[in-house]
Every structure is written in structure tokens, then in C-alpha cells.
Design an enzyme around this catalytic site. Sequence first.
Site, PDB file in Angstrom:
ATOM      1  CD  GLU A  30       3.099  -5.221   6.141  1.00  0.00           C
ATOM      2  OE1 GLU A  30       2.566  -5.055   5.035  1.00  0.00           O
ATOM      3  OE2 GLU A  30       3.934  -4.911   6.988  1.00  0.00           O
ATOM      4  CE  LYS A  66       1.795  -1.839   2.485  1.00  0.00           C
ATOM      5  NZ  LYS A  66       2.978  -2.759   2.867  1.00  0.00           N
ATOM      6  CB  CYS A  87       3.932  -1.560   6.095  1.00  0.00           C
ATOM      7  SG  CYS A  87       5.760  -1.871   6.049  1.00  0.00           S
TER       8      CYS A  87
END
Length: 314
Positions: free
Chosen positions: A42, A132, A166
Amino acid sequence: MKRIAIIQEAPCVLDKQGTIAKAVGLVNSASNQGAELIVFPEAFIPGYPAWIWRLRPGGDWGICEELHARLLRNSVDLSTEDLKPLQEAARQNGVTIVCGMNERDNANSQSTLYNSVVTIDTQGQLVNHHRKLMPTNPERMVWGIGDGHGLNVIDTPLGRIGSLVCWENYMPLARYALYSQGVEIYIAPTYDSGAAWIGSMQHIAREGKCWVLSCGVALERQDLPADFPNLDQLYPVDETWINPGDSVVVSPSGEIVSGPMSKEKGMLIADIEVEKAATSKRALDVAGHYSRPDVFELNVDKTRRAPTIFKETD
């Protein structure tokens, strides 16, 4: 069997060009070891902003602004040739690359950052770009909210791959969006770590009957630049590891087949039998014979959404 490589290395923190150059070297090394799919953590370019978990939004305003300015200058602009060296490395080695990055908006204010992950194919083409959906807790002070245009599963020479970043992996409908497209290799670049996170990766593998590659951030105090503001106050000299990594490879049965790699840097290389992602669905296929579409329905809006721009009206 297909060989994959998870890169658990620190970037050149807050240095875009240095990090991309390091990534190219790592791609070459992984390819030389036979890897066909290479995954980075990430926000690898130019590093996950770990300081957000220690700075006070109000009291540490000056440090926040200084670090954000450096992050902004070193974030990737996809309308430029920022990623050209990485794309060329994918083409020359004939590998697929999945890489997390800080992305700088190029369509509107040109100042908003996103936590993004891109997929580069064996021809060096950028074939998927996902932002994201929801930054986690203090991440919202750094990154904007993403959209659904990148919720795609991509055909590659290894199989069908998809990515969530995540804590997006805790969003059941986001996971299902990938399951419903037949994901075989489910990639989770992350800053999270530890037993609870690894358990979640095992659950996702069992639920989706897919291979799960969790690529964690490995970061030590020594990886931070020497001119990092208030370094000793934020990260005392006796604190070695900031984040342990904990990268792991999980089979469609939920079994850990490689890793976790904890407080260690390097590559997690594994050979996986991609076909198991199909054959293991005999008893449970949550997007197939177990899905009950007569009862449940999922609609995914993949329209790219630009931020609303307000205009004065008479």
C-alpha cells in the site's frame, strides 16, 4: 504452478523518483527468480504516511503541513510519464505488476491525493487504476475518497486478479464486487498487520475461494529521511520497527502457504496452483450456486466521479 512475488521492502520515503528506481530493481530481481506477478505494498510510492498515526491534527499543524507538502510533490500524476520506468520494467520482463501509490489528482484541483493501486500488464500498459474507497481514520487528513471505477478483475497470464487496499477488505460489498467477477488471485496491499489481519485474509480466502496475497508495509526508523521533521520526538531512537510487514500468501482453503514475513525485508516468493480457485468452489461459491440472486442483488457504480465543483449563481 504460477510463481508470484510479494515485495516487502521499504521505499525511498518521500522520494518518488528514488522509490520508482528501487521498484524497477526489485521487479528485475523478482523476475530473475521466475516471478510472473509482482506485488508492492500500500502507498509504496513514495511511502505510506505513517506519521498520521502519531501527529495531532491541530497541535502538530506545522509538521503536518510540511510533510504533506513533501508527499504532494512526490506523489504520482498518472497523466504524466511518472510510471514509465515501472511500465518499461513490466514490458521488458514480461511480468504483471500491482503497485500501491500516493496519486495526485490531475483532473480537478490537482492538489487532492488518493490512496491508489495500479495494475500494469506484461506489455507495460496500465490496465487498472483503483482508488481506495474510504481512507481509514486519520488517513482522511491525507487522502480523498475514491470511487468504483477501478473495482475490476483483470485477465492476466496467471489468472484473474483484483485488488482492494487495506481496510477496504473489511467492506463485504467491495469484496463481493471482486468475487462476482471471478477473481482467482485476490491482492490486498496493506499497512495493517498482526494476527487479526492475517485471520481476515484467511477468512477472505475461504469465503471467496481464491488465492489471497496480502502485501504489508515493512518500515523501520532508519528508512525515514535524515531531515524528517521532529524525528526523535515521533520515533525515538530505541524504536527500530515502525511497521512489521506481515506479508502472507493464503490458499483458497484458508491455509497459509507462505509467510507471514514479520520484521523482515525481502521478497515472499511462492508457487501457486491458480486452478484451485475454481475447483474449491464445488461446495461453496458465494457468487455462483451459493449466491441466491433471487433474494440478493448487488449493483456497482463504476462511473468515475469527479469532486463536485460549486459555482456562484445569481
